[in-house]
Design a protein around this motif. Structure first.
Motif, mmCIF file in Angstrom:
data_model
loop_
_atom_site.group_PDB
_atom_site.id
_atom_site.type_symbol
_atom_site.label_atom_id
_atom_site.label_comp_id
_atom_site.label_asym_id
_atom_site.label_seq_id
_atom_site.Cartn_x
_atom_site.Cartn_y
_atom_site.Cartn_z
ATOM 1 N N VAL A 141 -3.328 45.423 -66.102
ATOM 2 C CA VAL A 141 -4.701 45.882 -65.943
ATOM 3 C C VAL A 141 -5.685 44.925 -66.616
ATOM 4 C CG1 VAL A 141 -6.315 47.768 -66.403
ATOM 5 C CG2 VAL A 141 -3.921 48.262 -65.832
ATOM 6 N N HIS A 142 -5.320 44.445 -67.828
ATOM 7 C CA HIS A 142 -6.256 43.619 -68.585
ATOM 8 C C HIS A 142 -5.488 42.721 -69.549
ATOM 9 C CE1 HIS A 142 -10.305 42.687 -70.037
ATOM 10 N NE2 HIS A 142 -9.821 42.710 -71.266
ATOM 11 N N GLY A 177 -2.086 35.540 -58.352
ATOM 12 C CA GLY A 177 -3.504 35.320 -58.076
ATOM 13 C C GLY A 177 -3.811 34.443 -56.887
ATOM 14 N N GLN A 178 -2.787 33.912 -56.217
ATOM 15 C CA GLN A 178 -3.044 32.977 -55.130
ATOM 16 C C GLN A 178 -3.351 33.658 -53.797
ATOM 17 O OE1 GLN A 178 -0.569 32.962 -57.293
ATOM 18 N NE2 GLN A 178 0.246 30.935 -57.716
ATOM 19 N N PHE A 179 -2.770 34.811 -53.526
ATOM 20 C CA PHE A 179 -2.860 35.394 -52.187
ATOM 21 C C PHE A 179 -3.304 36.850 -52.229
ATOM 22 C CE2 PHE A 179 0.568 32.183 -52.156
ATOM 23 C CZ PHE A 179 -0.006 31.264 -51.279
ATOM 24 N N THR A 180 -4.328 37.123 -53.028
ATOM 25 C CA THR A 180 -4.820 38.490 -53.165
ATOM 26 C C THR A 180 -6.216 38.657 -52.582
ATOM 27 O OG1 THR A 180 -3.529 38.777 -55.195
ATOM 28 C CG2 THR A 180 -5.304 40.341 -54.808
ATOM 29 N N GLN A 181 -7.079 37.678 -52.816
ATOM 30 C CA GLN A 181 -8.471 37.774 -52.391
ATOM 31 C C GLN A 181 -8.676 36.933 -51.128
ATOM 32 O OE1 GLN A 181 -11.295 39.551 -53.697
ATOM 33 N NE2 GLN A 181 -11.958 38.888 -51.666
ATOM 34 N N THR A 201 -8.455 31.942 -42.692
ATOM 35 C CA THR A 201 -9.095 30.945 -43.555
ATOM 36 C C THR A 201 -8.518 30.921 -44.961
ATOM 37 O OG1 THR A 201 -10.834 32.619 -43.873
ATOM 38 C CG2 THR A 201 -11.278 30.867 -42.305
ATOM 39 N N GLY A 202 -7.394 31.597 -45.144
ATOM 40 C CA GLY A 202 -6.713 31.498 -46.427
ATOM 41 C C GLY A 202 -7.211 32.487 -47.465
ATOM 42 N N TYR A 203 -6.922 32.153 -48.725
ATOM 43 C CA TYR A 203 -7.227 33.037 -49.847
ATOM 44 C C TYR A 203 -7.906 32.254 -50.971
ATOM 45 C CZ TYR A 203 -4.118 36.452 -47.677
ATOM 46 O OH TYR A 203 -3.538 37.339 -46.808
ATOM 47 N N ASP A 204 -8.650 32.969 -51.777
ATOM 48 C CA ASP A 204 -9.247 32.392 -52.974
ATOM 49 C C ASP A 204 -8.466 32.856 -54.202
ATOM 50 O OD1 ASP A 204 -11.394 30.944 -51.879
ATOM 51 O OD2 ASP A 204 -12.610 32.753 -51.712
ATOM 52 N N PHE A 205 -8.372 31.981 -55.194
ATOM 53 C CA PHE A 205 -7.742 32.371 -56.454
ATOM 54 C C PHE A 205 -8.539 33.510 -57.076
ATOM 55 C CE2 PHE A 205 -6.218 27.919 -56.239
ATOM 56 C CZ PHE A 205 -4.860 28.177 -56.325
ATOM 57 N N SER A 206 -7.827 34.489 -57.603
ATOM 58 C CA SER A 206 -8.494 35.640 -58.199
ATOM 59 C C SER A 206 -7.629 36.198 -59.325
ATOM 60 C CB SER A 206 -8.732 36.727 -57.142
ATOM 61 O OG SER A 206 -9.342 37.866 -57.710
ATOM 62 N N PHE A 207 -8.234 36.331 -60.509
ATOM 63 C CA PHE A 207 -7.538 36.871 -61.679
ATOM 64 C C PHE A 207 -8.419 37.941 -62.320
ATOM 65 C CE2 PHE A 207 -6.796 32.296 -61.193
ATOM 66 C CZ PHE A 207 -5.430 32.280 -60.906
ATOM 67 N N THR A 258 -12.392 29.588 -65.645
ATOM 68 C CA THR A 258 -13.181 30.174 -64.571
ATOM 69 C C THR A 258 -12.626 29.739 -63.215
ATOM 70 O OG1 THR A 258 -14.740 28.311 -64.547
ATOM 71 C CG2 THR A 258 -15.265 30.191 -65.981
ATOM 72 N N VAL A 259 -13.058 30.449 -62.169
ATOM 73 C CA VAL A 259 -12.745 30.074 -60.789
ATOM 74 C C VAL A 259 -14.056 29.783 -60.086
ATOM 75 C CG1 VAL A 259 -11.672 30.763 -58.623
ATOM 76 C CG2 VAL A 259 -10.700 31.556 -60.792
ATOM 77 N N ASP A 260 -14.223 28.543 -59.656
ATOM 78 C CA ASP A 260 -15.451 28.107 -59.003
ATOM 79 C C ASP A 260 -15.094 27.372 -57.720
ATOM 80 O OD1 ASP A 260 -17.981 27.266 -58.299
ATOM 81 O OD2 ASP A 260 -18.067 25.645 -59.771
ATOM 82 N N ASP A 261 -15.454 27.964 -56.579
ATOM 83 C CA ASP A 261 -15.144 27.365 -55.273
ATOM 84 C C ASP A 261 -13.647 27.057 -55.176
ATOM 85 O OD1 ASP A 261 -15.548 26.432 -52.719
ATOM 86 O OD2 ASP A 261 -16.357 24.492 -53.335
ATOM 87 N N ASN A 262 -12.851 28.012 -55.610
ATOM 88 C CA ASN A 262 -11.388 27.943 -55.582
ATOM 89 C C ASN A 262 -10.799 26.869 -56.492
ATOM 90 O OD1 ASN A 262 -9.523 29.712 -54.407
ATOM 91 N ND2 ASN A 262 -8.696 28.091 -53.106
#
Length: 407
Positions: free
Chosen positions: A97-98, A145-149, A237-243, A253-257
């Motif tokens: 969760v965190h 985190g690679q294939f969630t968002q 169009t794929g996925y964006d990294f998301s944590f 940080t995640v900026d433009d993948n």
């Protein structure tokens, strides 16, 4: 900590579809579709100490093809876990969760960082999640985190259709009256000769420039002014990294993948070695490159290898990305490697990992050429592309060399 009831991650196929907002965070854990097969030979797609032999040889009724389907990958992962007793270290049905830095106390005399991790037991169908548990850890490795968002780009900024999108277009074409494929660039480098060859045999597949706008009545207008009426639009169009669970106070940080700053795509300089990432790089030999990353992290955390100073890691990371920027590589491609020499040097330098055998490199390049230039529908298949009898324990290298000589 694994949120599902079994290991496998993306390869743990779920036939369910996403509920709620189809363009939001994926509700289904896996992005795998039923007919998916790997794009590179199984001989190059295993861990270094556990060759990817066909399970059919062991009476498992598996997929003996050189380019097997996703079910064979899942069986391989499970066999790997069983062979090395890894399930003793895996908490199933546990959702993180965190994750955040723990407050320093007077007892932290060594000055090391520690992490507070909150997790909960995932709910079964129709049941509520159990209460959140909180634990303290010396180190955290982020390997998700690679294939969630899903990457939902604005229409005017639509990117190239990815490899899965090409496969899906051909598959959907078997049941749909018409399939219209929109891409940013119409040149062969973006589409691929193999896809053009496959499309030439299907009268209901049509190629277009990128979409200019969508209308509520179902009309899709392309950049060249042409248009069609569509029943559905599928983003490939794929996925964006998301944590979303990770709180680093802005230090990662995640900026433009682009995930960063990360020294060698693995350690954030300000938080190393207590925080690391495994699995960020794209276009590498998988899972081998991720194994190399994991070995490096393990050696550092066990004290057998020391990381560079934070200042040196920061300087090296900045130089790497500055060189990529000068070379014209977009920020969203920061973690795309596509360089076998870099992968070899990475392993040698950071954890003493042996270089990839030359015959495997030749096999990989041959597979890539087939993927790019051969018929999209048949590049995975051929007279000698069934490994059930060809690949046996003790004969892996021989099989690879035989393949190289025949070609």
């Amino acid at each position: 900590m694994e949120q599902k009831g079994g290991v496998g991650g993306q390869w743990l196929y779920d036939p369910s579809t996403d509920a709620g907002n189809p363009l939001g965070v994926a509700g289904v854990h896996s992005s795998i579709y039923a007919s998916l097969r790997i794009n590179f030979p199984r001989i190059t797609s295993g861990f270094s100490d556990f060759p990817f032999y066909p399970t059919i040889n062991n009476g498992g009724g598996g997929d003996g093809r050189r380019y097997p389907g996703h079910g064979e990958i899942l069986r391989y992962i499970r066999d790997f876990c069983d062979a090395f007793g890894l399930m003793d270290a895996v908490r199933l049905n546990t959702r993180v969760v965190h994750v955040s830095l723990a407050p320093r106390s007077d007892g932290d005399g060594d000055g090391s960082m520690r992490w507070t991790v909150r997790s909960c037991a995932t709910a079964e169908q129709g049941e509520a999640e159990e209460a959140t548990a909180e634990e303290l850890f010396d180190a955290v490795v982020v390997a998700v985190g690679q294939f969630t968002q899903p990457r939902i780009l604005s229409i005017n900024g639509m990117d190239n259709c990815n490899e899965s999108g090409k496969d899906l277009a051909l598959e959907i074409g078997e049941v749909a009256m018409e399939v219209h494929i929109s891409v940013r660039s119409m040149d062969d480098g973006a589409i691929g000769l193999g896809m053009r060859k496959a499309m030439s045999r299907h009268h209901n597949l049509h190629l277009h420039s990128q979409i200019d706008c969508l209308h509520e009545d179902g009309r899709v207008v392309f950049a060249d002014g042409s248009g069609v009426v569509a029943d559905a639009v599928i983003y490939c169009t794929g996925y964006d990294f998301s944590f979303p669970f990770l709180d680093t106070g802005g230090l990662v940080t995640v900026d433009d993948n682009h995930v960063g700053p990360l020294f060698e795509h693995t350690f954030p300089p300000a938080l190393a070695p207590s925080l690391s990432f495994v699995g960020i790089p794209n276009k590498v030999v998988t899972p081998l490159f991720y194994e190399v990353q994991a070995r490096w992290v393990a050696q550092v955390l066990s004290g057998r290898r020391s990381p560079p100073s934070p200042e040196e890691m920061t300087r090296s990371t900045e130089e790497y990305h500055r060189a990529r920027e000068v070379a014209g590589v977009p920020k969203r491609r920061s973690h795309d490697i596509f360089d076998l020499e870099y992968c070899d040097e990475f392993g040698e330098k950071h954890c003493g990992f042996p270089r990839l055998e030359e015959w495997k490199k030749e096999l990989l390049w041959s597979a890539f050429t087939r993927l790019r230039d051969n018929d999209r529908e048949s590049f995975r298949d051929g007279d000698d592309y069934h490994d059930s009898e060809l690949v046996r324990p003790g004969g892996l290298a021989l099989a690879g060399m035989a393949h190289r000589r025949r070609r």
